[in-house]
Each structure stands twice: as structure tokens, then as C-alpha cells.
Motif scaffolding. Sequence first.
Motif, PDB file in Angstrom:
ATOM      1  N   PRO A 239       0.880  -1.236  -0.054  1.00 55.90           N
ATOM      2  CA  PRO A 239       0.020   0.103   0.197  1.00 55.90           C
ATOM      3  C   PRO A 239       0.916   1.159  -0.020  1.00 55.90           C
ATOM      4  CG  PRO A 239      -0.206  -1.267   2.058  1.00 55.90           C
ATOM      5  CD  PRO A 239       0.392  -2.057   1.037  1.00 55.90           C
ATOM      6  N   LEU A 240       1.991   1.283   0.596  1.00 55.47           N
ATOM      7  CA  LEU A 240       2.857   2.416   0.467  1.00 55.47           C
ATOM      8  C   LEU A 240       3.249   2.673  -0.908  1.00 55.47           C
ATOM      9  CD1 LEU A 240       5.242   1.478   3.455  1.00 55.47           C
ATOM     10  CD2 LEU A 240       3.394   3.137   3.579  1.00 55.47           C
ATOM     11  N   HIS A 241       3.580   1.619  -1.588  1.00 54.86           N
ATOM     12  CA  HIS A 241       3.822   1.763  -3.172  1.00 54.86           C
ATOM     13  C   HIS A 241       2.736   2.500  -3.997  1.00 54.86           C
ATOM     14  CE1 HIS A 241       7.101  -1.492  -2.758  1.00 54.86           C
ATOM     15  NE2 HIS A 241       7.469  -0.288  -2.430  1.00 54.86           N
ATOM     16  N   LEU A 242       1.417   2.081  -3.304  1.00 56.58           N
ATOM     17  CA  LEU A 242       0.004   2.638  -4.300  1.00 56.58           C
ATOM     18  C   LEU A 242       0.087   4.219  -4.063  1.00 56.58           C
ATOM     19  CD1 LEU A 242      -2.663   0.030  -3.596  1.00 56.58           C
ATOM     20  CD2 LEU A 242      -1.763   0.553  -5.791  1.00 56.58           C
ATOM     21  N   ILE A 243       0.340   4.623  -2.656  1.00 53.13           N
ATOM     22  CA  ILE A 243       0.051   5.878  -2.353  1.00 53.13           C
ATOM     23  C   ILE A 243       1.084   6.940  -2.998  1.00 53.13           C
ATOM     24  CG2 ILE A 243       1.388   6.068  -0.123  1.00 53.13           C
ATOM     25  CD1 ILE A 243      -1.026   7.399   1.013  1.00 53.13           C
ATOM     26  N   THR A 244       2.231   6.423  -3.246  1.00 55.26           N
ATOM     27  CA  THR A 244       3.109   7.163  -4.056  1.00 55.26           C
ATOM     28  C   THR A 244       2.850   7.076  -5.532  1.00 55.26           C
ATOM     29  OG1 THR A 244       5.166   5.347  -3.915  1.00 55.26           O
ATOM     30  CG2 THR A 244       4.772   6.940  -2.348  1.00 55.26           C
ATOM     31  N   SER A 245       2.238   6.146  -6.077  1.00 56.34           N
ATOM     32  CA  SER A 245       2.216   6.103  -7.516  1.00 56.34           C
ATOM     33  C   SER A 245       1.418   7.279  -8.079  1.00 56.34           C
ATOM     34  CB  SER A 245       1.365   4.671  -7.781  1.00 56.34           C
ATOM     35  OG  SER A 245       1.243   4.480  -9.168  1.00 56.34           O
ATOM     36  N   LYS A 246       1.609   7.361  -9.288  1.00 54.92           N
ATOM     37  CA  LYS A 246       0.981   8.467 -10.209  1.00 54.92           C
ATOM     38  C   LYS A 246      -0.215   7.800 -11.041  1.00 54.92           C
ATOM     39  CE  LYS A 246       3.743  11.703  -9.000  1.00 54.92           C
ATOM     40  NZ  LYS A 246       3.331  12.840  -8.035  1.00 54.92           N
ATOM     41  N   ALA A 247      -0.403   6.791 -10.624  1.00 59.30           N
ATOM     42  CA  ALA A 247      -1.692   5.942 -11.604  1.00 59.30           C
ATOM     43  C   ALA A 247      -2.917   6.901 -10.971  1.00 59.30           C
ATOM     44  CB  ALA A 247      -1.793   4.563 -11.213  1.00 59.30           C
ATOM     45  N   GLN A 248      -3.899   6.937 -11.859  1.00 57.49           N
ATOM     46  CA  GLN A 248      -5.064   7.573 -11.587  1.00 57.49           C
ATOM     47  C   GLN A 248      -6.047   6.700 -10.597  1.00 57.49           C
ATOM     48  OE1 GLN A 248      -3.927   7.399 -14.852  1.00 57.49           O
ATOM     49  NE2 GLN A 248      -4.934   9.157 -15.932  1.00 57.49           N
ATOM     50  N   THR A 249      -5.906   5.281 -11.062  1.00 54.36           N
ATOM     51  CA  THR A 249      -6.801   4.437 -10.199  1.00 54.36           C
ATOM     52  C   THR A 249      -5.752   3.475  -9.589  1.00 54.36           C
ATOM     53  OG1 THR A 249      -8.657   4.856 -11.651  1.00 54.36           O
ATOM     54  CG2 THR A 249      -8.563   2.726  -9.985  1.00 54.36           C
ATOM     55  N   LYS A 250      -6.071   3.100  -8.193  1.00 54.44           N
ATOM     56  CA  LYS A 250      -5.130   2.385  -7.606  1.00 54.44           C
ATOM     57  C   LYS A 250      -5.837   1.172  -6.861  1.00 54.44           C
ATOM     58  CE  LYS A 250      -2.283   6.433  -6.610  1.00 54.44           C
ATOM     59  NZ  LYS A 250      -1.877   7.119  -5.781  1.00 54.44           N
ATOM     60  N   ARG A 251      -5.265  -0.306  -7.222  1.00 51.79           N
ATOM     61  CA  ARG A 251      -5.914  -1.364  -6.576  1.00 51.79           C
ATOM     62  C   ARG A 251      -4.839  -2.160  -5.946  1.00 51.79           C
ATOM     63  NH1 ARG A 251      -9.584   1.045  -6.868  1.00 51.79           N
ATOM     64  NH2 ARG A 251     -11.493   1.188  -8.373  1.00 51.79           N
TER      65      ARG A 251
ATOM     66  N   GLU B 102     -12.546  -3.232 -13.556  1.00 49.73           N
ATOM     67  CA  GLU B 102     -11.713  -2.281 -14.297  1.00 49.73           C
ATOM     68  C   GLU B 102     -11.895  -2.392 -15.608  1.00 49.73           C
ATOM     69  OE1 GLU B 102     -11.092   0.525 -12.515  1.00 49.73           O
ATOM     70  OE2 GLU B 102     -11.198  -0.438 -10.502  1.00 49.73           O
ATOM     71  N   LYS B 103     -11.950  -3.548 -16.200  1.00 52.92           N
ATOM     72  CA  LYS B 103     -12.195  -3.546 -17.600  1.00 52.92           C
ATOM     73  C   LYS B 103     -10.858  -2.795 -18.496  1.00 52.92           C
ATOM     74  CE  LYS B 103     -16.856  -4.898 -17.639  1.00 52.92           C
ATOM     75  NZ  LYS B 103     -17.135  -4.939 -16.118  1.00 52.92           N
ATOM     76  N   PRO B 104      -9.694  -2.891 -18.102  1.00 47.88           N
ATOM     77  CA  PRO B 104      -8.658  -2.469 -18.997  1.00 47.88           C
ATOM     78  C   PRO B 104      -8.335  -3.093 -20.326  1.00 47.88           C
ATOM     79  CG  PRO B 104      -7.620  -3.800 -17.258  1.00 47.88           C
ATOM     80  CD  PRO B 104      -9.096  -4.039 -17.079  1.00 47.88           C
ATOM     81  N   GLY B 105      -8.137  -2.213 -21.219  1.00 46.23           N
ATOM     82  CA  GLY B 105      -7.991  -2.824 -22.746  1.00 46.23           C
ATOM     83  C   GLY B 105      -6.485  -3.506 -22.740  1.00 46.23           C
ATOM     84  N   LEU B 106      -5.725  -3.240 -21.827  1.00 50.03           N
ATOM     85  CA  LEU B 106      -4.234  -3.868 -21.802  1.00 50.03           C
ATOM     86  C   LEU B 106      -3.696  -3.765 -20.663  1.00 50.03           C
ATOM     87  CD1 LEU B 106      -1.687  -4.409 -23.663  1.00 50.03           C
ATOM     88  CD2 LEU B 106      -1.036  -1.865 -23.572  1.00 50.03           C
ATOM     89  N   ALA B 107      -2.820  -5.084 -20.275  1.00 46.38           N
ATOM     90  CA  ALA B 107      -2.214  -5.167 -19.042  1.00 46.38           C
ATOM     91  C   ALA B 107      -1.009  -5.036 -19.159  1.00 46.38           C
ATOM     92  CB  ALA B 107      -2.805  -6.138 -18.152  1.00 46.38           C
ATOM     93  N   VAL B 108      -0.108  -4.109 -18.658  1.00 51.90           N
ATOM     94  CA  VAL B 108       1.267  -4.331 -18.677  1.00 51.90           C
ATOM     95  C   VAL B 108       2.119  -4.614 -17.438  1.00 51.90           C
ATOM     96  CG1 VAL B 108       3.467  -2.688 -19.122  1.00 51.90           C
ATOM     97  CG2 VAL B 108       1.155  -2.154 -20.088  1.00 51.90           C
ATOM     98  N   ILE B 109       2.586  -5.847 -17.347  1.00 48.60           N
ATOM     99  CA  ILE B 109       3.410  -6.470 -16.445  1.00 48.60           C
ATOM    100  C   ILE B 109       4.960  -6.102 -16.191  1.00 48.60           C
ATOM    101  CG2 ILE B 109       3.424  -8.655 -15.221  1.00 48.60           C
ATOM    102  CD1 ILE B 109       0.587  -7.851 -16.069  1.00 48.60           C
ATOM    103  N   MET B 110       5.221  -5.685 -14.950  1.00 49.23           N
ATOM    104  CA  MET B 110       6.264  -4.996 -14.745  1.00 49.23           C
ATOM    105  C   MET B 110       7.375  -5.834 -13.595  1.00 49.23           C
ATOM    106  SD  MET B 110       6.790  -2.644 -16.738  1.00 49.23           S
ATOM    107  CE  MET B 110       8.105  -1.788 -16.029  1.00 49.23           C
ATOM    108  N   ASN B 111       6.935  -7.174 -13.748  1.00 50.33           N
ATOM    109  CA  ASN B 111       7.829  -7.885 -12.625  1.00 50.33           C
ATOM    110  C   ASN B 111       8.102  -9.236 -13.354  1.00 50.33           C
ATOM    111  OD1 ASN B 111       7.660 -10.170 -10.640  1.00 50.33           O
ATOM    112  ND2 ASN B 111       8.059  -8.535  -9.368  1.00 50.33           N
ATOM    113  N   ASP B 112       9.293  -9.615 -13.543  1.00 45.15           N
ATOM    114  CA  ASP B 112       9.619 -10.994 -14.195  1.00 45.15           C
ATOM    115  C   ASP B 112       8.904 -12.194 -13.812  1.00 45.15           C
ATOM    116  OD1 ASP B 112      11.420  -9.594 -15.711  1.00 45.15           O
ATOM    117  OD2 ASP B 112      13.038  -9.903 -14.427  1.00 45.15           O
TER     118      ASP B 112
END
Length: 354
Positions: free
Chosen positions: A37-49, A72-82
Motif C-alpha cells: 500500500p505504500l507503493h500505491l500511495i506514492t504512485s502516479k496512477a489515476q486508479t489504484k488497486r 476495471e475492464k482495462p484494454g491492456l495489462a502491462v506486467i512489470m515484474n519478471d
Amino acid sequence: MEKILITDVGLAPSENVIKSLNKSLIKEEIIGVARNPLHLITSKAQTKRHIPYEYVLGKDYKKSFLRILEKEKPGLAVIMNDKEILEISKFRDDINALGTKLYIPRHGVIEKCTDKFESYKIWQAEGIKVPKTMIINDISDLKKALSNLGDKEGKVWLRATVGAGGRGALPTSNYEFAKNWIDTYKGWGTFTVSELLQSTKTVTWLSIWYEGELVVAQTRKRNSWGFRNRNLSGVTGVTEVGETYSNEHVNRIAIDTIFAIDKKPHGIYGVDMTYDQNDIPNPTEINMRLFTTCYFFTEAGLNMPEIYKDIILYQKFPILEKKINPLPDGLLWIRDMDREPLLTTEEEIHKLIQ
């Protein structure tokens, strides 16, 4: 407005993707997902889950992730962890069924790339120059590796087969130290020992491919590692100073490295290379995600996150004079903790000391 979901937000790689997307011509709503949750609160994302710690890559991870997609029904998911890329790839059909697209390689390719020893064996079989490497299953393997793979000082390169940021990396010639190091990581069977390369001289070839065709690639030299004095190996995975760079030999090796793993590349392929004692770049791994310094390229004029999402969401491909290394050589990206990175050149630096 389209939505894009990005994982591991609040950390530098994902946040630099978000900053790049916010500079794109077509804007989307960014949904950020994180387990902290600490990462969520510092993120610049508009919506946070939030995905709770116990769900991440556990038995409830799939259910939790799909629940977010359903809502949320996103059109694309970008995965940023190996590791997360590998896990999500296992249920890609369920993701696609919900209307969310993934732009990642085939699952078998991901399995090979996330295991550094498996990818090493493929490159060696294909005749690509790589450091001699052994998997360390027990102490007899360790003794044999130290005896056969050491340099003039007896040093070898010890590292984990899975993980990023130089996980488990250690140059050593000391058997007891190496044994204790593997014990600490519980790494028997998941660590390798390799010939020691020039670990201070490295390049990265970040590329986007679509159904076997190269879309764009840009090379970056790493002039120094950040926080290298905080790590026994000096390798942290954090670039302190990066520099745009082009070299035909590097291009050829990177392309050969990718095609050895995947005959029809599709998605992101970031080839990390370290130079050996004969000044030949040796591939050490392929990552299938955007790097932290993608924002370096964006500020320099090459927005790879924008290219990536425009292809999948809008079937829009970039018009580039050069597909390989479109940016000029010699641009520097200087980074440090608690300040904005800086784009500059050697010329500008020298003006300050004349």
C-alpha cells in the motif's frame, strides 16, 4: 477512454512507464496494481488497486488479479515484474476472455527467459558467445566450478538463475564464502557459477517486436551502477549513468540472442550483455518488460511505452527513420536517490569544469 493496467506501481520501473504514457499523444486511464500500500500511495496512477501480500504469486493470485480485471475492464495489462510475467502467462486465456490484451511472448519463451541457466544452454548450443557456466546442485559442483571456471585470480561469478537486480550475484574465489552464500539464499540447484566477465562494461538492447518483425530497438550503455558500494558484487540492477549508444556488433549479437530463444518474437525483449576479456559482448539474460530507464529514451525523443501500447490498443505503428538506435549516441541519463534524473551530454558536463 481506454484503460491500461500496470503492475508493481510505486516502484521506479512502473512509474517511469506511467510518466512516459502521460506524455503520449493518446491518453488512457492508468490503473495501478501493487501489493504494498505504500507503493500505491506514492504512485502516479489515476486508479489504484491492492493485491494483498499473501495473494502475490500464491494460490489466490489468479482469482485476485482476474477480479480486478472484471471490475476495471482495462484494454491492456502491462506486467512489470519478471516472476509475475511468468505467472500471468499461465492464465493468459482467462485474461483475454475478459477483454484485456497482453503483449508478451509465448509461454514457453517466457519460461526459458526467466531461467538464466536454461537460456544460457540455448545460446551455447546456438554458438553464441557466452561465459562457461555450471548449475550448482551440491558442494561437489561448487568445488568443480571454482577449479575449472576461475580467472587468473581464481574468481568466478555466482548468481541466482531467477530474479532481477543482480539477485545473488557475487564475484568470489573463496569456497567457504561461496558455500555460505548459497546456503543463505537456499540456492542449491538454483544458483550458477560462470566465468567472470568485465562486469563494469555492460550494454542493454531494448526492443519491441510484433509477430516476428522488429518494430524498434535502442541500445544503452551503463557507465556506472547506482549504489554499487552497498553491494558485494557491485552489481545492483540500478543504472546510475546510462548513455545512448550504437554498435553493429552489439545489434547482431542481440538479434541472434533473441532468435535463438524465439523464432517469432512478439512483445518486449531486453537483452543484457556484459563484455568479456576479449571485449566481446556476452548475453547474460533477456527481460520481457520495459526497463526503469525507458523514461530516459522518452525524454530523449523515443517513447517506447507509447509505441508499445499504441500497437496493441490502436494498431498504430511508429514511423521511424531508423528502427535500430533511432536516438543519437552520447546522450547521458544521470540518476540518484531523491532527485529527478537529468538528460545531458558529456559536452555540457565539460563546460562546467573548463
